[in-house]
Design a protein around this motif. Structure first.
Motif, mmCIF file in Angstrom:
data_model
loop_
_atom_site.group_PDB
_atom_site.id
_atom_site.type_symbol
_atom_site.label_atom_id
_atom_site.label_comp_id
_atom_site.label_asym_id
_atom_site.label_seq_id
_atom_site.Cartn_x
_atom_site.Cartn_y
_atom_site.Cartn_z
ATOM 1 N N HIS A 53 -16.380 126.209 -5.975
ATOM 2 C CA HIS A 53 -15.658 127.384 -6.452
ATOM 3 C C HIS A 53 -14.463 127.707 -5.557
ATOM 4 O O HIS A 53 -13.509 128.324 -6.011
ATOM 5 N N ASN A 54 -14.522 127.291 -4.324
ATOM 6 C CA ASN A 54 -13.438 127.533 -3.374
ATOM 7 C C ASN A 54 -12.387 126.426 -3.515
ATOM 8 O O ASN A 54 -12.708 125.248 -3.396
ATOM 9 N N PRO A 55 -11.115 126.790 -3.764
ATOM 10 C CA PRO A 55 -10.076 125.758 -3.934
ATOM 11 C C PRO A 55 -9.891 124.857 -2.710
ATOM 12 O O PRO A 55 -9.578 123.672 -2.852
ATOM 13 N N ILE A 56 -10.106 125.389 -1.522
ATOM 14 C CA ILE A 56 -9.979 124.569 -0.308
ATOM 15 C C ILE A 56 -11.051 123.481 -0.290
ATOM 16 O O ILE A 56 -10.777 122.335 0.083
ATOM 17 N N ASN A 57 -12.243 123.832 -0.702
ATOM 18 C CA ASN A 57 -13.318 122.838 -0.745
ATOM 19 C C ASN A 57 -13.036 121.751 -1.776
ATOM 20 O O ASN A 57 -13.302 120.572 -1.539
ATOM 21 N N ARG A 58 -12.481 122.149 -2.925
ATOM 22 C CA ARG A 58 -12.116 121.154 -3.938
ATOM 23 C C ARG A 58 -11.028 120.228 -3.402
ATOM 24 O O ARG A 58 -11.092 119.012 -3.594
ATOM 25 N N ALA A 59 -10.038 120.812 -2.737
ATOM 26 C CA ALA A 59 -8.959 119.993 -2.160
ATOM 27 C C ALA A 59 -9.529 119.036 -1.124
ATOM 28 O O ALA A 59 -9.152 117.854 -1.083
ATOM 29 N N TRP A 60 -10.430 119.526 -0.283
ATOM 30 C CA TRP A 60 -11.049 118.680 0.734
ATOM 31 C C TRP A 60 -11.797 117.521 0.083
ATOM 32 O O TRP A 60 -11.689 116.374 0.532
ATOM 33 N N LEU A 61 -12.534 117.801 -0.988
ATOM 34 C CA LEU A 61 -13.287 116.757 -1.674
ATOM 35 C C LEU A 61 -12.355 115.700 -2.262
ATOM 36 O O LEU A 61 -12.596 114.498 -2.132
ATOM 37 N N VAL A 62 -11.274 116.135 -2.879
ATOM 38 C CA VAL A 62 -10.295 115.188 -3.432
ATOM 39 C C VAL A 62 -9.675 114.357 -2.312
ATOM 40 O O VAL A 62 -9.493 113.143 -2.460
ATOM 41 N N LEU A 63 -9.360 114.989 -1.183
ATOM 42 C CA LEU A 63 -8.803 114.245 -0.042
ATOM 43 C C LEU A 63 -9.781 113.195 0.469
ATOM 44 O O LEU A 63 -9.376 112.073 0.802
ATOM 45 N N MET A 64 -11.046 113.516 0.533
ATOM 46 C CA MET A 64 -12.046 112.558 1.005
ATOM 47 C C MET A 64 -12.190 111.389 0.034
ATOM 48 O O MET A 64 -12.271 110.223 0.449
ATOM 49 N N ILE A 65 -12.207 111.680 -1.264
ATOM 50 C CA ILE A 65 -12.318 110.613 -2.266
ATOM 51 C C ILE A 65 -11.075 109.728 -2.232
ATOM 52 O O ILE A 65 -11.183 108.494 -2.270
ATOM 53 N N ALA A 66 -9.909 110.336 -2.144
ATOM 54 C CA ALA A 66 -8.661 109.568 -2.096
ATOM 55 C C ALA A 66 -8.601 108.706 -0.835
ATOM 56 O O ALA A 66 -8.136 107.559 -0.878
ATOM 57 N N THR A 67 -9.081 109.238 0.272
ATOM 58 C CA THR A 67 -9.121 108.463 1.509
ATOM 59 C C THR A 67 -10.063 107.273 1.363
ATOM 60 O O THR A 67 -9.744 106.164 1.804
ATOM 61 N N ALA A 68 -11.210 107.489 0.734
ATOM 62 C CA ALA A 68 -12.161 106.397 0.520
ATOM 63 C C ALA A 68 -11.561 105.313 -0.374
ATOM 64 O O ALA A 68 -11.750 104.115 -0.121
ATOM 65 N N ILE A 69 -10.811 105.706 -1.385
ATOM 66 C CA ILE A 69 -10.185 104.728 -2.285
ATOM 67 C C ILE A 69 -9.152 103.897 -1.532
ATOM 68 O O ILE A 69 -9.131 102.664 -1.647
ATOM 69 N N THR A 70 -8.302 104.561 -0.743
ATOM 70 C CA THR A 70 -7.286 103.801 -0.007
ATOM 71 C C THR A 70 -7.933 102.930 1.071
ATOM 72 O O THR A 70 -7.463 101.822 1.329
ATOM 73 N N TRP A 71 -8.998 103.406 1.684
ATOM 74 C CA TRP A 71 -9.723 102.585 2.661
ATOM 75 C C TRP A 71 -10.280 101.343 1.976
ATOM 76 O O TRP A 71 -10.151 100.227 2.493
ATOM 77 N N TYR A 72 -10.873 101.530 0.804
ATOM 78 C CA TYR A 72 -11.424 100.398 0.063
ATOM 79 C C TYR A 72 -10.339 99.393 -0.293
ATOM 80 O O TYR A 72 -10.525 98.187 -0.139
ATOM 81 N N LEU A 73 -9.203 99.884 -0.773
ATOM 82 C CA LEU A 73 -8.106 98.980 -1.116
ATOM 83 C C LEU A 73 -7.633 98.199 0.109
ATOM 84 O O LEU A 73 -7.277 97.019 -0.004
ATOM 85 N N GLY A 74 -7.641 98.830 1.248
ATOM 86 C CA GLY A 74 -7.270 98.124 2.472
ATOM 87 C C GLY A 74 -8.314 97.106 2.891
ATOM 88 O O GLY A 74 -7.986 96.028 3.398
ATOM 89 N N GLU A 75 -9.575 97.426 2.697
ATOM 90 C CA GLU A 75 -10.652 96.522 3.097
ATOM 91 C C GLU A 75 -10.725 95.289 2.207
ATOM 92 O O GLU A 75 -11.051 94.207 2.686
ATOM 93 N N VAL A 76 -10.463 95.453 0.917
ATOM 94 C CA VAL A 76 -10.517 94.289 0.026
ATOM 95 C C VAL A 76 -9.178 93.563 0.011
ATOM 96 O O VAL A 76 -8.985 92.622 -0.734
ATOM 97 N N ARG A 77 -8.270 94.038 0.848
ATOM 98 C CA ARG A 77 -6.950 93.438 0.995
ATOM 99 C C ARG A 77 -6.223 93.338 -0.344
ATOM 100 O O ARG A 77 -5.713 92.292 -0.728
ATOM 101 N N ALA A 78 -6.238 94.466 -1.052
ATOM 102 C CA ALA A 78 -5.517 94.525 -2.322
ATOM 103 C C ALA A 78 -4.043 94.278 -2.042
ATOM 104 O O ALA A 78 -3.467 94.870 -1.137
ATOM 105 N N ALA A 79 -3.467 93.390 -2.783
ATOM 106 C CA ALA A 79 -2.070 93.041 -2.552
ATOM 107 C C ALA A 79 -1.300 93.181 -3.852
ATOM 108 O O ALA A 79 -1.870 93.289 -4.925
#
Length: 88
Positions: free
Chosen positions: A5-31
């Motif tokens: 319900h708190n917008p800051i918490n939603r933003a934090w969750l989106v930031l964590m998911i986005a960070t995980a996606i970019t980390w994954y792309l880096g780990e699988v060496r997406a080119a």
């Protein structure tokens, strides 16, 4: 889920998911251009969330938001240009 319900918490969750996606792309060496553009788009979304929610500029004058988002677009565009030039 009162956590979301708190917008800051939603933003934090989106930031964590986005960070995980970019980390994954880096780990699988997406080119390729698609991966680079995707990573930069995710970075733009993350930067926008930080600017609007954590820097509390969502209610700030439009000039400040445009200035900071324009700066992010400029930097991202220059990175894409440098990547494109490196392919030639």
């Amino acid at each position: 889920m009162s956590f979301l319900h708190n917008p800051i918490n939603r933003a934090w969750l989106v930031l964590m998911i986005a960070t995980a996606i970019t980390w994954y792309l880096g780990e699988v060496r997406a080119a390729g251009t698609g991966a680079i553009v995707g990573i930069l788009l995710i970075a733009f979304v993350k930067g926008r969330l930080v600017i609007l929610d954590f820097m509390e500029l969502r209610q700030a004058p439009r000039m400040w938001r445009l200035l900071l988002e324009g700066w992010m677009l400029l930097v991202g565009s220059l990175i894409l240009l440098a990547y494109w030039l490196s392919l030639r």
